[in-house]
Scaffold this motif. Sequence first.
Motif, PDB file in Angstrom:
ATOM      1  N   VAL A 165      -4.402   6.726  -7.421  1.00 56.88           N
ATOM      2  CA  VAL A 165      -4.961   5.479  -7.943  1.00 56.88           C
ATOM      3  C   VAL A 165      -5.598   5.707  -9.306  1.00 56.88           C
ATOM      4  N   VAL A 166      -6.392   6.762  -9.429  1.00 55.27           N
ATOM      5  CA  VAL A 166      -7.046   7.046 -10.708  1.00 55.27           C
ATOM      6  C   VAL A 166      -6.014   7.412 -11.766  1.00 55.27           C
ATOM      7  N   ARG A 167      -5.010   8.186 -11.377  1.00 59.13           N
ATOM      8  CA  ARG A 167      -3.982   8.594 -12.342  1.00 59.13           C
ATOM      9  C   ARG A 167      -3.140   7.404 -12.794  1.00 59.13           C
ATOM     10  N   LEU A 168      -2.736   6.561 -11.858  1.00 62.52           N
ATOM     11  CA  LEU A 168      -1.910   5.408 -12.212  1.00 62.52           C
ATOM     12  C   LEU A 168      -2.697   4.357 -12.973  1.00 62.52           C
ATOM     13  N   ALA A 169      -4.011   4.303 -12.741  1.00 64.23           N
ATOM     14  CA  ALA A 169      -4.837   3.312 -13.432  1.00 64.23           C
ATOM     15  C   ALA A 169      -5.086   3.695 -14.878  1.00 64.23           C
ATOM     16  N   ARG A 170      -4.839   4.934 -15.230  1.00 63.01           N
ATOM     17  CA  ARG A 170      -5.093   5.376 -16.596  1.00 63.01           C
ATOM     18  C   ARG A 170      -4.174   4.649 -17.569  1.00 63.01           C
TER      19      ARG A 170
ATOM     20  N   LEU B 115      -3.165   3.529  -0.356  1.00 67.61           N
ATOM     21  CA  LEU B 115      -3.274   3.223   1.073  1.00 67.61           C
ATOM     22  C   LEU B 115      -2.099   3.746   1.882  1.00 67.61           C
ATOM     23  N   LEU B 116      -0.915   3.731   1.294  1.00 70.70           N
ATOM     24  CA  LEU B 116       0.305   4.081   2.022  1.00 70.70           C
ATOM     25  C   LEU B 116       1.011   5.246   1.343  1.00 70.70           C
TER      26      LEU B 116
ATOM     27  N   LEU C 130      -3.327   9.766   5.776  1.00 72.61           N
ATOM     28  CA  LEU C 130      -4.037  10.521   6.801  1.00 72.61           C
ATOM     29  C   LEU C 130      -5.397  10.982   6.294  1.00 72.61           C
ATOM     30  N   SER C 131      -6.338  11.042   7.213  1.00 70.73           N
ATOM     31  CA  SER C 131      -7.645  11.599   6.886  1.00 70.73           C
ATOM     32  C   SER C 131      -7.533  13.114   6.752  1.00 70.73           C
TER      33      SER C 131
ATOM     34  N   ALA D 114      -7.061  11.820   0.145  1.00 72.12           N
ATOM     35  CA  ALA D 114      -7.503  12.406  -1.121  1.00 72.12           C
ATOM     36  C   ALA D 114      -6.409  12.286  -2.177  1.00 72.12           C
ATOM     37  N   GLU D 115      -5.162  12.492  -1.770  1.00 73.82           N
ATOM     38  CA  GLU D 115      -4.053  12.324  -2.700  1.00 73.82           C
ATOM     39  C   GLU D 115      -3.916  10.862  -3.109  1.00 73.82           C
TER      40      GLU D 115
END
Length: 745
Positions: free
Chosen positions: A516-521, A566-567, A660-661, A510-511
Amino acid sequence: MTYGLLTPEVPLGPFEASVIKVWSTPGKTAKLHATEHCSRVRTGRVVPSDLPLPAVMKRMCPQCARYGSWGRPGTGVGLFLGALTGLGLLYELDRYSEADEDYVTDNEVQQAAAVLLQARHEDPEEADEDEEDDWRARHEAQQVRTSLFDQWRSAAGSLHRAHQLLAPFPWLTSWADAGMRRKASHVAGLQRQASRLVTQEALVAAAGVAAMDTPELPGEDPVLALLGDPATAGRRLESLWRRWSERTADSWQHPREHDHLAYDLVQGISSRRKGRQAALERAQELVSAWTAAIPADTAGAQEEQVLLLQLPSPEPGDRYGRDEPFLGGLSEWELGVLVHWATEADWDRLTVTVRVPQPVAARLLSGRGSQLSCSTPGRQGSPGQTTVLQVSGHSAGPGVFDDTPVAERRPVTASDLQTLRILSRDADGLYLVLSLGNGPEVLSLSVLEKRVAAGGRYVFVAAAGDLPDTLIAPRQEELTAADTADAGPVWAPRVHGPSHPDFGRHLGTAEGERLVVRLARGQRDAEAALRCLALARGTADLRNLDDGHDTDGRRDRMPFLVWDGLLAADRLSLRPFRPAGDNPRQEGSGLPLGVLARVQLYTTDGWGRFEGKAHAPGCQHQGRDRALNRYFELLTVEEMLRSHQFIPCSKCGGYATRRLSAAQVAYYRAAHQMHNLAGQVRWALDHPDLEADTASLLTELRQWDCTPPADEWFTEGNEDVEWQRFVARLLRQLETAVAGGRQRT
């Protein structure tokens, strides 16, 4: 010049029956739009519809016809329309097919050639007014030569691009034949003009310079004493020789045109310093001597040899030549050889046949420092020859990509993958494929190309853009809204207290989505990045997502921000799972690993087999190529607990953790809470004479004892029983200690 427009005269081949999703306002004659957000839509109500491609062509909005993407990206019809419209084949057929406003006339070429081939005058600072005018005329002639060569390279690149776009669709060949002939004729005309602005004498002399050995350099000459001691003077002379030989060997000008390089020897020395003029004159003598020492057999006619030259192929992912101009990596000398001695050119396969003098042939065959791969006729398959992507013997049509049901798709071929790499706007993405041997997999294009070339049979299932909007859009909106409401730091602060509900959250998937969304902004489309992340999570080994540089020097371009999704860069704290007493200073609790056993860790050296410390992907100590690739090792948490020779880097922690899930984060938090409780119990048992809050400790342990572990925490054997026994043992030890203390009091 306009964007290519698809007209009814263009044959559609097998895509004539393809269905296109369009939007329109109510009405039978209303214009169709490729998107519901088209600026030409004059009403707020638009309705979607699926229509055959020929019907769409007749009613398509002019705005969408020029700039819109009709077919869904990644589908067969989408690739076909993308290859035709916009900056595709229709656009290329209209470019460089005839003289335009930038065309250099034959009269201008003749005047420039007359100036360039005459003897050169002195520099303008030392010349009178008439000679300065001659120098300016020479400068203008050089600009004409440069401009003409640029036009020839651009026209040839456009012709090659048109061949590449045409190859997957053989039914377009007869329709495009006239336009391709005009383009080829225009390229040949520009080549003839350019050949008049370079001379055989200069090109052969440059080949002679490339074959020269380093001459004896007079570093001990007293005239050069102002350069320093003899060793320093020798190094300065060696630098002058290298600059002169490299510059003249790679130039289309005669070596005598480079005598001005003698000034480099006294660069940085004041013109008023005593001895500077004498040193400059000595440097000019040396340069003149080097020019005179060019092998004598390069001055006249020599025996000629026929060679086949393989030109460097442009980057397939660079659809519009934005990375580097076509043939931009070739030197002036190589370009001069191509235009002056070419007898036949195949701009589809990027091969040029030349008939060159022997000194030029010797230099080309040596291959030193050249991007031209050279061979004699009949030996085209010689080692080291550049591979050019060719799409032949197979047409791109429906049935391979996702424009047909999965049950009807045929296995993908190497030709299909080459077509995808050439035509797709996002070829370096990820693809969900299916094979009998490996089942469903998520692979990058370069990995898939290698497997298909090795004989693997794969069927395309979906690309990242095919994931349902109902899966991606709600999550993106949720993350975007949360990010807008919370103006906190990009990277969530690490929580150290295991009882805190956010403990371990920075390691979870979730983090990763939030990052990803934050960095893509402000950088790229957040939706596309989130789609790529969702698909990438389906791969069993993340090393397959980036196979490094392939044989042509390309590298898959999965966005770096997806790797953050992913990592996790932080190391796992494995103390709760280490055996009790394993380390006196960091005593473990011996808890079962449960769902954490198979968590993947990526490192350069997981077992301590190499000299130095282990690093994680992205560590600054890794040098330039820090991305995760096949050279990294994959260990599980279970294996890492057994690796006693692991020496981590102090900066990166030695490895990166696959995120982690939710269940894994929950168990990771619970294990640390239990480890913390075990430490408190051990401290209370070791210090019976000191007061401790055993009441709250007993209450917490009894709650854990009464609560069975979650089903998803343990998947193998009797690990859940081990967990419950561990909790019961702690509770029993503490209760016994508390009861004994009461008896003593």
